[in-house]
Structure formats: C-alpha cells, structure tokens
Design a protein around this motif. Structure first.
Motif, PDB file in Angstrom:
ATOM      1  N   LYS A 169       0.837  -1.196   0.000  1.00 11.04           N
ATOM      2  CA  LYS A 169       0.000   0.000   0.000  1.00 11.04           C
ATOM      3  C   LYS A 169       0.878   1.256   0.000  1.00 11.04           C
ATOM      4  O   LYS A 169       1.795   1.397   0.797  1.00 11.04           O
ATOM      5  CB  LYS A 169      -0.902  -0.002   1.233  1.00 11.04           C
ATOM      6  N   GLY A 170       0.564   2.175  -0.880  1.00  4.98           N
ATOM      7  CA  GLY A 170       1.293   3.439  -0.967  1.00  4.98           C
ATOM      8  C   GLY A 170       2.603   3.360  -1.710  1.00  4.98           C
ATOM      9  O   GLY A 170       3.346   4.341  -1.788  1.00  4.98           O
TER      10      GLY A 170
ATOM     11  N   ASP B  98       3.222   3.161  -4.882  1.00  7.95           N
ATOM     12  CA  ASP B  98       3.228   3.999  -6.080  1.00  7.95           C
ATOM     13  C   ASP B  98       2.576   5.367  -5.848  1.00  7.95           C
ATOM     14  O   ASP B  98       2.203   6.053  -6.804  1.00  7.95           O
ATOM     15  CB  ASP B  98       2.486   3.267  -7.217  1.00  7.95           C
ATOM     16  N   TYR B  99       2.449   5.756  -4.581  1.00  9.45           N
ATOM     17  CA  TYR B  99       1.773   7.029  -4.285  1.00  9.45           C
ATOM     18  C   TYR B  99       2.652   8.198  -4.723  1.00  9.45           C
ATOM     19  O   TYR B  99       3.850   8.249  -4.435  1.00  9.45           O
ATOM     20  CB  TYR B  99       1.469   7.122  -2.797  1.00  9.45           C
TER      21      TYR B  99
ATOM     22  N   LYS C 225       1.298  15.046  -3.492  1.00  9.44           N
ATOM     23  CA  LYS C 225       0.556  16.169  -4.070  1.00  9.44           C
ATOM     24  C   LYS C 225       1.170  17.488  -3.628  1.00  9.44           C
ATOM     25  O   LYS C 225       2.081  17.533  -2.799  1.00  9.44           O
ATOM     26  CB  LYS C 225      -0.915  16.079  -3.642  1.00  9.44           C
TER      27      LYS C 225
ATOM     28  N   ASP D 122       0.939  18.277   0.170  1.00 13.16           N
ATOM     29  CA  ASP D 122       1.476  17.311   1.125  1.00 13.16           C
ATOM     30  C   ASP D 122       2.747  17.856   1.777  1.00 13.16           C
ATOM     31  O   ASP D 122       3.546  18.562   1.146  1.00 13.16           O
ATOM     32  CB  ASP D 122       1.795  15.983   0.423  1.00 13.16           C
TER      33      ASP D 122
END
Length: 438
Positions: free
Chosen positions: A341-342, A344-345, A348, A351
């Motif tokens: 999870k995360g 490939d985040y 933005k 952030d």
C-alpha cells in the motif's frame, strides 16, 4: 565555509550488443563440461544415428562418449602411434581412422580389434571418410597421395597423386557415390571422381588448407586455411563465391548446423564464429580458453563439442525449451495489499514531506580533494583497477579546473608516470574518454 561537493561523474550511454534471434539461439547452451584427454583433440565426429554418441580422437586413442557421459563408454586403443580422424560411417556401425604409422584401420563399433587394416600409404594418414555407398573408404596422407579402399575385399582400388604437399583434410559426398574432395598444404582443393583417373576440378585457396566441407546439397564447398574461410560454387566450375576473414589466426575446423543455414568455424585464435549461409555475415561468436583444433555439432544442435590444444574437450548442452504453463496464477493473500500500500503514491502539492537527513559518505579521492591533496587524489584513482575510466577522467578534469594539474604531476618517479601513461594508452581509444581527456 561551504560544504564540499563531490566530483560529478558523468554518465555515458553504453554501447550494448544488438540482440538478435541468433544471439538468443546460440546463447541457450549451459555451462560447459570440461573433459581432460590424453593429448590434443584433433577430431570430433558424431554418430549419424541415435543416440548420437561422438568419437573423440586424441593421442593414440579414440574415445566414444555418450550424450551426457563424462567418461568414455568405449575406447579404441589399437594404434601404434598417434591416431587421426576417427570417422563414423553413415549407418553408425563402423568407424575408420588413420594413424601416424600410415595404416588405415576399420573398427566395428561393438568390437575392439580392427576389422580391416589398409596398408599402402608411406606416411601419416590424416584424413579418412566413407563414400556414400558405404562400401569404400577414401584416405589422404602426408605422402601427397589420396587412395580409395574397398571394404569387403580389403584392397586398394585407386590412387591419386596430384597434390605436391601433405594431404591434411578431405570429405566424401553424401549424394554421389564416386565424388570426394581433398585439401592440401600445397594451397589447393581438388575434387575427384572415382570413375576418372584425374581430378575433375581444382580451386586455389592460396593458404595451406586445414579443413574442407561439402554442403548437403553437394553444390557448395567450403575450405579453411590460414585466416580465410572460402566458399566455392561447384556447379559453376569451382567459382569463388565469398572469402571470409573474420579470424585472427589459422582456421582449423568447419561444421554445419542441422538446418544447413549456419556455418561454424573454429580457429587457433580461441574463437568459434557462426555465419549465416544466406549472406555469410557473422551472427554469433563463442570464446574458449585455448586454441581450437576440432569442432562438431550434434545432429539436432543439442550439443556443441570443441577440442583444444591443451587436451581439453569442451562440451556444451542446450538448455531445454521452457514449457508455457496453462495453470492459473495463484491468488495472492489479502495481506499482500497492506505491504504494498502506498508504494506507487505520488505526493501532491499540499502534502508535507518529512525527509530524513542522509549522511554524506565521500570516496577516497573526494576526501583527498577536500583536503587539497591533488597528487594523492590522482594516485588513488590510478591505482584502482576499475572498469569505469570515467571516474579517473572526472578527477583529472576537476584537478585541471582548479588549476593544480601541474602540481599533481610534479615530482613523480618513473613508476608513477608509467601508471598515467598506461591509463592513457589503454583508454584513449574509447570515444567518451578521448573526448574528456582532450
């Protein structure tokens, strides 16, 4: 005082090898098996019938090996002196060989003693082969003569003495019962017809001929000698089609792939070259540890066997083709999603990123440059044997940018100067390094 900035090492594009279908095909051989023989391996010949054992001629013996055996399954040692050219008959039941004592011997694969001994040559016999009808043997000797022998009666049928030097190689046609070819150290390749008293064709190779090969169709002939591999068109009276000079030393052996679309040549320069028989361009190359005397491919290309001057037999087996499985891919456990999870985040604009400070670790040459020890920094990059000469060049450029290159070179003894000169001589031919040095 501002912090030290490490030397920027420029990155250059690597000149990669072009991957072709031939590259993929010929790379599918496993790590070679090394077998130690009693002497230099002068001839390798595969049986034309299953299980395709192969005969290895070395010193005073002929060993028969199975496909995966590392020990001989049979040995013919009834030779008084060095044996040559152990060759199978077309049905794989008989084996013929020459010898330094000028005798041609014929063996049954299932026996030990010689079935026939053909006496008539006066010097070493380096080449024997069976005619297409399987009832005659052709031989060539250092007495400049070629002879035809009758197997059932054990007698000599005819003799040809047209060569003016050693007859070291030859082959018989697989289509015509009476046609055979000989190659000699008198620089000529001659085509003979057993129904005539003289040769029917002569080609000038212009180098001592070490190996000859007839294509399965019988229309093309390949000769090897010196650094040259030459292809002749027999249907046009022996016209030279192409002359290949891709080796650096004498070419000693030739063979064809099972399809006949690839020609292989082995040389004393320790290389095996693979040519396309469509345009005669080199499509692949193998490197070996010692000079190559003999070369053979299994009838299905599943093995490539090379004999070398250091008495080593090099055997490579082809890797089996990977079978595509139709089984469905196993489903991953639900917990797997939590671990990735995360991954490939993408951050933005709003952030807030918390970064951990990374301690800068300097290379030895950077540490020396930071302390203004330019001469020691230059020594550090010259003494390290690395495959990245751009590091050494980058340090040289940094010293030159500082205006201290003369100081770095001053006061050097002969050994230290030789390191710099050796580096320049070795790498100045590389385009990237040459541009950077200039």
């Amino acid at each position: 005082m501002s912090s030290y900035k490490p030397v920027a090492i420029p990155s250059y594009p690597k000149l990669g090898e072009k991957i072709t279908q031939d590259t993929l095909y010929w790379r599918r051989y496993k790590t070679p098996v090394q077998i130690k023989e009693f002497g230099a391996v002068t001839k390798i010949d595969f049986s034309p019938v299953q299980p395709c054992n192969y005969a290895v001629t070395a010193s005073t013996r002929i060993h028969i090996y199975g496909r995966y055996s590392q020990e001989p399954i049979k040995t013919f040692s009834r030779f008084k002196d060095t044996a040559y050219c152990g060759t199978y008959r077309g049905d794989g039941k008989l084996l013929a060989a020459g010898c330094e004592d000028s005798v041609v011997q014929l063996f049954d694969i299932n026996g030990k003693a010689a079935l026939r001994q053909f006496v008539g040559h006066s010097k070493a016999v380096h080449f024997v082969d069976f005619t297409a009808d399987k009832f005659r043997i052709v031989s060539g000797s250092d007495d400049y003569a070629s002879k035809i022998w009758d197997i059932p009666n054990g007698i000599e049928i005819s003799t040809y003495k047209e060569h003016t030097d050693y007859v070291r190689c030859g082959c018989a046609s697989k289509l015509n019962d009476d046609l055979f070819v000989t190659g000699s150290y008198d620089h000529t390749v001659k085509v003979f017809d057993a129904r005539t008293e003289n040769s029917v064709m002569t080609m000038q190779h212009e180098q001592p001929v070490e190996s000859v090969l007839l294509f399965p169709s019988g229309g093309l002939l390949v000769s090897a000698g010196g650094r040259y591999v030459k292809v002749w068109d027999l249907l046009k009276g022996g016209q030279l089609l192409v002359s290949l000079r891709n080796h650096h030393k004498t070419v000693t052996s030739l063979c064809l792939s099972s399809s006949g679309q690839r020609l292989l040549s082995g040389s004393l320069d320790r290389h095996v070259k693979v040519y396309s028989t469509m345009n005669y361009k080199v499509v692949h190359s193998f490197d070996y540890a010692a000079s190559i005397l003999s070369l053979a491919l299994a009838p299905d290309d599943e093995m490539i066997v090379v004999g070398m001057t250091n008495s080593v037999l090099n055997v490579k087996h082809r890797k089996p083709e990977e079978k595509k499985s139709n089984e469905p891919v196993a489903k991953k456990h639900p917990r797997y999603r939590m671990f990735v999870k995360g991954k490939d985040y993408m951050p933005k604009q709003d952030d807030f990123i918390v970064s951990k400070p990374v301690r800068q670790r300097l290379r030895k040459y950077d540490q020396l440059l930071r302390g203004f020890q330019v001469s020691a920094a230059l020594d550090a990059v010259l003494e390290v044997r690395t495959a990245t000469p751009e590091v050494t060049v980058a340090v040289m450029n940094e010293i030159e940018r500082r205006g201290t290159l003369k100081n770095a070179l001053a006061g050097r003894d002969e050994k230290q100067l030789s390191l710099i000169l050796n580096f320049l001589i070795k790498y100045v031919i590389l385009p990237n390094v040459h541009v950077a040095i200039c």
